[in-house]
Design an enzyme around this catalytic site. Sequence first.
Site, PDB file in Angstrom:
ATOM      1  N   ASP A  34       0.826  -1.203   0.000  1.00  0.00           N
ATOM      2  CA  ASP A  34       0.000   0.000   0.000  1.00  0.00           C
ATOM      3  C   ASP A  34       0.864   1.259   0.000  1.00  0.00           C
ATOM      4  O   ASP A  34       1.963   1.271   0.561  1.00  0.00           O
ATOM      5  CB  ASP A  34      -0.900  -0.006   1.248  1.00  0.00           C
ATOM      6  CG  ASP A  34      -2.070   0.948   1.114  1.00  0.00           C
ATOM      7  OD1 ASP A  34      -2.343   1.426   0.003  1.00  0.00           O
ATOM      8  OD2 ASP A  34      -2.701   1.236   2.148  1.00  0.00           O
ATOM      9  N   HIS A  51       3.155   3.272  -8.807  1.00  0.00           N
ATOM     10  CA  HIS A  51       2.905   1.852  -9.083  1.00  0.00           C
ATOM     11  C   HIS A  51       4.105   1.213  -9.779  1.00  0.00           C
ATOM     12  O   HIS A  51       4.469   0.072  -9.489  1.00  0.00           O
ATOM     13  CB  HIS A  51       1.649   1.703  -9.946  1.00  0.00           C
ATOM     14  CG  HIS A  51       0.389   2.130  -9.260  1.00  0.00           C
ATOM     15  ND1 HIS A  51       0.033   1.663  -8.019  1.00  0.00           N
ATOM     16  CD2 HIS A  51      -0.593   2.999  -9.638  1.00  0.00           C
ATOM     17  CE1 HIS A  51      -1.128   2.210  -7.651  1.00  0.00           C
ATOM     18  NE2 HIS A  51      -1.512   3.016  -8.620  1.00  0.00           N
ATOM     19  N   TRP A  83     -11.379  -1.816  -8.784  1.00  0.00           N
ATOM     20  CA  TRP A  83     -12.014  -1.447 -10.058  1.00  0.00           C
ATOM     21  C   TRP A  83     -12.686  -0.072  -9.970  1.00  0.00           C
ATOM     22  O   TRP A  83     -13.002   0.535 -11.007  1.00  0.00           O
ATOM     23  CB  TRP A  83     -13.037  -2.492 -10.469  1.00  0.00           C
ATOM     24  CG  TRP A  83     -12.456  -3.835 -10.805  1.00  0.00           C
ATOM     25  CD1 TRP A  83     -12.520  -4.969 -10.050  1.00  0.00           C
ATOM     26  CD2 TRP A  83     -11.707  -4.194 -11.982  1.00  0.00           C
ATOM     27  NE1 TRP A  83     -11.866  -6.006 -10.665  1.00  0.00           N
ATOM     28  CE2 TRP A  83     -11.363  -5.557 -11.867  1.00  0.00           C
ATOM     29  CE3 TRP A  83     -11.307  -3.480 -13.121  1.00  0.00           C
ATOM     30  CZ2 TRP A  83     -10.631  -6.231 -12.849  1.00  0.00           C
ATOM     31  CZ3 TRP A  83     -10.582  -4.154 -14.102  1.00  0.00           C
ATOM     32  CH2 TRP A  83     -10.242  -5.515 -13.959  1.00  0.00           C
ATOM     33  N   LEU A 145      10.743 -20.920  -3.534  1.00  0.00           N
ATOM     34  CA  LEU A 145       9.766 -19.959  -3.029  1.00  0.00           C
ATOM     35  C   LEU A 145       8.539 -19.895  -3.930  1.00  0.00           C
ATOM     36  O   LEU A 145       8.663 -19.830  -5.157  1.00  0.00           O
ATOM     37  CB  LEU A 145      10.408 -18.575  -2.949  1.00  0.00           C
ATOM     38  CG  LEU A 145       9.470 -17.406  -2.611  1.00  0.00           C
ATOM     39  CD1 LEU A 145       9.063 -17.445  -1.150  1.00  0.00           C
ATOM     40  CD2 LEU A 145      10.134 -16.075  -2.944  1.00  0.00           C
TER      41      LEU A 145
END
Length: 254
Positions: A34, A51, A83, A145
């Site tokens: 976040d 982003h 959305w 992983l």
Amino acid sequence: MIKRLWAKLSGSIAPKPASMEEGNVPTHVAIIMDGNGRWAKKRGLPRMAGHHSGMKTVKRITIAADRLGIKYLTMYAFSTENWKRPKAEVDFLMKLPQQFLEIELDELIANNVQVRMMGSRDNLPSHTIHALEEAVSKTAGNTGLVLNFALNYGSRIEMLDAIKHIALDVKNGKLDAEDIDEDVMSSRLLTCDIPDPDLLIRTSGELRLSNFMLWQLAYSEFWFTDVYWPEFTEKHFHEAIETYQRRARRYGGL
């Protein structure tokens, strides 16, 4: 060559602190990534820049987790509520998995990382689905992983779908109502074949779950930080792991 590139970048990752306990690391870490937009705004940049920068953090933390021996790393990449954001931003976010995997997939394969995706494919663009399906397919045999992306994911929808499937099995005589227990519920969730997270990390200072793995996080340890995701480093990650190691997980007991 690819392994050397990964090793070179791994060498730039801060070493594991001497204070960290050997072996006592969480098996599964989940992260709510976040603060990308706020990080960008603070610097006078468009949200998309945040982003894009956050995408680089995904690689750094994946390497850090792999080096610590963590087995599962689940990243909350896009929620069913996201959305609602402006179309231009959503379109950009839908391109990020493709961009990330185009650059990193060969390294992930070479370093035995298995890529997974949990969430609904409904409404996802074809290029996003194709990139993820290719990554999942090409890394399916890897045994290191597990890098699990929660994309177009919402926990309430996940649980409702699980309940509907259980109800249908009861209706069709495949399951007795009295046999429904936590194991049955867990087996219908998208995480049916991976353990519940031991540790949840959320960046940016928000103190909520945001419809993320509500069932699976019932007994997870939480670690919150004010640091925005693009500036979240392996040192912050190590701090979260060390905090986890100092906690006593009693699961309701003494």
